[in-house]
Scaffold this active site. Structure first.
Site, PDB file in Angstrom:
ATOM      1  N   TYR A  54       0.850  -1.198   0.000  1.00 41.35           N
ATOM      2  CA  TYR A  54       0.000   0.000   0.000  1.00 41.35           C
ATOM      3  C   TYR A  54       0.877   1.235   0.000  1.00 41.35           C
ATOM      4  O   TYR A  54       1.818   1.319   0.794  1.00 41.35           O
ATOM      5  CB  TYR A  54      -0.895   0.027   1.253  1.00 41.35           C
ATOM      6  CG  TYR A  54      -2.352  -0.038   0.889  1.00 41.35           C
ATOM      7  CD1 TYR A  54      -2.920   0.973   0.101  1.00 41.35           C
ATOM      8  CD2 TYR A  54      -3.156  -1.096   1.296  1.00 41.35           C
ATOM      9  CE1 TYR A  54      -4.257   0.901  -0.264  1.00 41.35           C
ATOM     10  CE2 TYR A  54      -4.492  -1.160   0.936  1.00 41.35           C
ATOM     11  CZ  TYR A  54      -5.037  -0.155   0.154  1.00 41.35           C
ATOM     12  OH  TYR A  54      -6.342  -0.217  -0.208  1.00 41.35           O
ATOM     13  N   GLU A  56      -0.592   4.758  -0.603  1.00 36.58           N
ATOM     14  CA  GLU A  56      -1.429   5.935  -0.862  1.00 36.58           C
ATOM     15  C   GLU A  56      -0.623   7.204  -0.638  1.00 36.58           C
ATOM     16  O   GLU A  56       0.129   7.303   0.334  1.00 36.58           O
ATOM     17  CB  GLU A  56      -2.656   5.940   0.054  1.00 36.58           C
ATOM     18  CG  GLU A  56      -3.760   5.036  -0.444  1.00 36.58           C
ATOM     19  CD  GLU A  56      -4.976   5.060   0.463  1.00 36.58           C
ATOM     20  OE1 GLU A  56      -4.970   5.761   1.491  1.00 36.58           O
ATOM     21  OE2 GLU A  56      -5.945   4.351   0.129  1.00 36.58           O
ATOM     22  N   ASP A 200      -5.234  13.220 -25.622  1.00 36.99           N
ATOM     23  CA  ASP A 200      -5.218  11.829 -25.181  1.00 36.99           C
ATOM     24  C   ASP A 200      -4.439  11.040 -26.233  1.00 36.99           C
ATOM     25  O   ASP A 200      -4.963  10.736 -27.297  1.00 36.99           O
ATOM     26  CB  ASP A 200      -6.672  11.351 -25.060  1.00 36.99           C
ATOM     27  CG  ASP A 200      -6.782   9.876 -24.703  1.00 36.99           C
ATOM     28  OD1 ASP A 200      -5.757   9.180 -24.682  1.00 36.99           O
ATOM     29  OD2 ASP A 200      -7.926   9.430 -24.463  1.00 36.99           O
ATOM     30  N   THR A 226      -2.439   5.837 -22.227  1.00 34.57           N
ATOM     31  CA  THR A 226      -2.320   4.498 -21.661  1.00 34.57           C
ATOM     32  C   THR A 226      -0.850   4.102 -21.784  1.00 34.57           C
ATOM     33  O   THR A 226      -0.093   4.735 -22.524  1.00 34.57           O
ATOM     34  CB  THR A 226      -3.153   3.467 -22.443  1.00 34.57           C
ATOM     35  OG1 THR A 226      -2.758   3.516 -23.815  1.00 34.57           O
ATOM     36  CG2 THR A 226      -4.635   3.759 -22.351  1.00 34.57           C
ATOM     37  N   LYS A 229      -0.498   0.269 -25.101  1.00 30.60           N
ATOM     38  CA  LYS A 229      -0.755   0.153 -26.546  1.00 30.60           C
ATOM     39  C   LYS A 229       0.587   0.211 -27.280  1.00 30.60           C
ATOM     40  O   LYS A 229       1.420  -0.652 -27.033  1.00 30.60           O
ATOM     41  CB  LYS A 229      -1.769   1.209 -26.957  1.00 30.60           C
ATOM     42  CG  LYS A 229      -3.118   0.940 -26.259  1.00 30.60           C
ATOM     43  CD  LYS A 229      -4.182   1.968 -26.525  1.00 30.60           C
ATOM     44  CE  LYS A 229      -5.433   1.623 -25.710  1.00 30.60           C
ATOM     45  NZ  LYS A 229      -6.480   2.654 -25.821  1.00 30.60           N
ATOM     46  N   ARG A 235      -0.842  -2.863 -18.621  1.00 34.66           N
ATOM     47  CA  ARG A 235      -2.112  -2.136 -18.708  1.00 34.66           C
ATOM     48  C   ARG A 235      -2.087  -1.023 -17.670  1.00 34.66           C
ATOM     49  O   ARG A 235      -1.897  -1.291 -16.485  1.00 34.66           O
ATOM     50  CB  ARG A 235      -3.304  -3.048 -18.394  1.00 34.66           C
ATOM     51  CG  ARG A 235      -3.299  -4.402 -19.070  1.00 34.66           C
ATOM     52  CD  ARG A 235      -4.669  -5.015 -19.030  1.00 34.66           C
ATOM     53  NE  ARG A 235      -5.530  -4.161 -19.813  1.00 34.66           N
ATOM     54  CZ  ARG A 235      -5.464  -4.064 -21.139  1.00 34.66           C
ATOM     55  NH1 ARG A 235      -4.625  -4.793 -21.825  1.00 34.66           N
ATOM     56  NH2 ARG A 235      -6.248  -3.240 -21.768  1.00 34.66           N
TER      57      ARG A 235
HETATM   58  C1  LIG Z   1      -7.561   2.903 -25.090  1.00 30.49           C
HETATM   59  C2  LIG Z   1      -7.943   4.318 -24.946  1.00 30.49           C
HETATM   60  C3  LIG Z   1      -8.281   4.864 -23.703  1.00 30.49           C
HETATM   61  C4  LIG Z   1      -8.595   4.094 -22.442  1.00 30.49           C
HETATM   62  O1  LIG Z   1      -7.873   3.135 -22.020  1.00 30.49           O
HETATM   63  P1  LIG Z   1      -8.310   2.113 -20.861  1.00 30.49           P
HETATM   64  O2  LIG Z   1      -6.994   1.777 -20.273  1.00 30.49           O
HETATM   65  O3  LIG Z   1      -8.992   0.996 -21.545  1.00 30.49           O
HETATM   66  O4  LIG Z   1      -9.193   2.823 -19.906  1.00 30.49           O
HETATM   67  C5  LIG Z   1      -8.488   6.224 -23.617  1.00 30.49           C
HETATM   68  N1  LIG Z   1      -8.387   6.997 -24.701  1.00 30.49           N
HETATM   69  C6  LIG Z   1      -8.098   6.509 -25.916  1.00 30.49           C
HETATM   70  C7  LIG Z   1      -8.029   7.438 -27.069  1.00 30.49           C
HETATM   71  C8  LIG Z   1      -7.885   5.148 -26.083  1.00 30.49           C
HETATM   72  O5  LIG Z   1      -7.647   4.665 -27.296  1.00 30.49           O
END
Ligand SMILES: *Cc1c(COP(=O)(O)O)cnc(C)c1O
Length: 418
Positions: A54, A56, A200, A226, A229, A235
């Site tokens: 933990y 926090e 994003d 993220t 990807k 993740r």
């Molecule tokens: C994949 C994705 C997310 C969210 O990812 P999670 O980890 O599944 O919550 C947010 N924005 C964009 C543009 C994405 O492609």
């Protein structure tokens, strides 16, 4: 611990599932554009004893004892993220991309404030204002999209909407938009509206890190992403921002939205960020792009129309309408053929989200496995043959056997049992 070591090893039910998933990943062509295969180092970090801890709070400001290594770990991950992207501040605690976006939105908006995001059917993400997402429920969402003729983002409409709506936030970034986004045009629109620009870069982070996709960092007050990807980490999510937004972002992530950070995942993020700082990561990203370009060419040659006609990035979006099949049918047929992908709406789609007229294919995971351009020719053949055989289970099964044999040429986690 009451269970003996023997009992632990006898969890056959769980082991069968874990081994089954490893086998599935090994024997299928992974073409989901948002997936990748992490290195064994990243995998080990994610499975480390930090899962027990933990922590926090933030380094040197924790609510629990025993955080000396957690502090060093998080500081290391933050330093690597800042270095990789040239950012003034980084928060590596968000559990996923969606929670990174949530933190970014709450740091600069109040419930009911206007938000301008990309229409989901044009490539935007759920969290950019879709009515089923927190983002569409909590904020007043408006959408920009792509032009009907070119399928490129309609920047003039974006600017017009920004001036008319005067949103608090404009969010750029997408999940199925195959072209480079002009962040300067977004900056301009945000300035005209007096809005905060949030980019994003979930799908693009790896290419941005390698300098092969324009960095949003100089243009946006806040950048979310993220890690799993194209960046090829565990993740998870993270936020980058200008110094002036650092406290607001940190307060929203914790205690605003989350409790204890996932320290084992932060360890894996640190490992992945170090890999992304290595020169050969640029070669990897370059190969992803070459593979995507080759896949696009082969699909077009085979008579498939791609949204925008091609790709600048790691994914292609196929418009299946002229073939009279739906995205749902395509996804199911590919699954039977050992190719994992997902149905996807295309701009101005008339089909429901559960059906769709499109298919999204990415090359990040296959490139990690070691596939090059010539291999993409074979992959494209598997895909097109499967799409021509949606009602022929025997043929799909035969393709699957060929796909499995093909995959064995590219070993995945050779030392692992699960
Ligand atoms: C994949 C994705 C997310 C969210 O990812 P999670 O980890 O599944 O919550 C947010 N924005 C964009 C543009 C994405 O492609």
């Amino acid at each position: 611990m009451s269970s003996s070591k023997r009992d632990y090893h006898a969890d056959n039910q769980l082991e069968a599932i874990l081994a089954g998933e490893l086998g599935r990943q090994r024997d299928n062509l992974e073409m989901i554009a948002s997936e990748n295969f992490v290195s064994e180092r990243v995998l080990r970090a994610a499975a480390s004893v930090f899962t027990n801890k933990y922590a926090e709070g933030y380094p040197d400001r924790r609510y629990y004892g025993g955080c000396e290594f957690a502090d060093r770990l998080e500081s290391l991950a933050v330093a690597r993220a800042r270095k990789l992207f040239g950012a003034e501040h980084a928060n590596v605690q968000p559990h996923c991309g969606s929670s990174a976006n949530m933190a970014a939105f709450f740091a600069v908006m109040k419930p009911g404030d206007p938000l301008l995001g990309m229409d989901m059917s044009h490539g935007g993400h759920l969290t950019h204002g879709a009515p089923v997402s927190f983002s569409g429920k909590v904020f007043k969402a408006y959408f920009y999209g792509v032009r009907r003729d070119t399928e490129i983002i309609d920047y003039d409409e974006l600017t017009r909407l920004a001036e008319e709506i005067r949103p608090k936030v404009i969010v750029a970034g997408a999940s199925s938009y195959p072209r480079i986004i002009d962040f300067e045009r977004f900056r301009e629109a945000a300035d005209r509206a007096g809005a905060v620009l949030i980019v994003d870069m979930a799908h693009y982070a790896g290419m941005v890190a390698a300098g092969l996709y324009p960095s949003p960092v100089p243009h946006a007050e806040i950048v979310t992403s993220t890690t799993h990807k194209t960046l090829r980490g565990p993740r998870g999510g993270f936020v980058l921002c200008r110094r002036t937004f650092a406290k607001a972002i940190d307060d929203e992530v914790f205690p605003g939205l989350q409790g204890g950070p996932l320290m084992h995942i932060i360890a894996a993020k640190a490992a992945a960020l170090a890999e992304a700082l290595e020169p050969d990561f640029i070669d990897y990203q370059r190969q992803i792009l070459r593979n995507a370009a080759r896949l696009a060419t082969r699909l077009v040659d085979a008579g498939y129309r791609l949204v925008t006609g091609g790709t600048d990035i790691h994914l292609v979006l196929i418009d299946l309408r002229s073939k009279n099949i739906t995205g749902q049918q395509a996804e199911a047929a590919l699954d039977k053929a050992g190719i994992t992908a997902n149905k996807n709406s295309i701009p101005f789609d008339r089909e429901r989200y559960t059906v769709t007229s499109g298919l999204r294919l990415g090359t990040a995971a296959l490139t990690t496995r070691g596939l090059g351009e010539c291999d993409m020719d074979e992959v494209a053949d598997f895909v097109t043959t499967a799409l021509q055989s949606i009602d022929d289970d025997t043929r799909l099964r035969r393709i699957r056997e060929q796909v499995t044999a093909f995959c064995r040429k590219f070993p995945l986690y050779p030392g692992l049992d699960f």
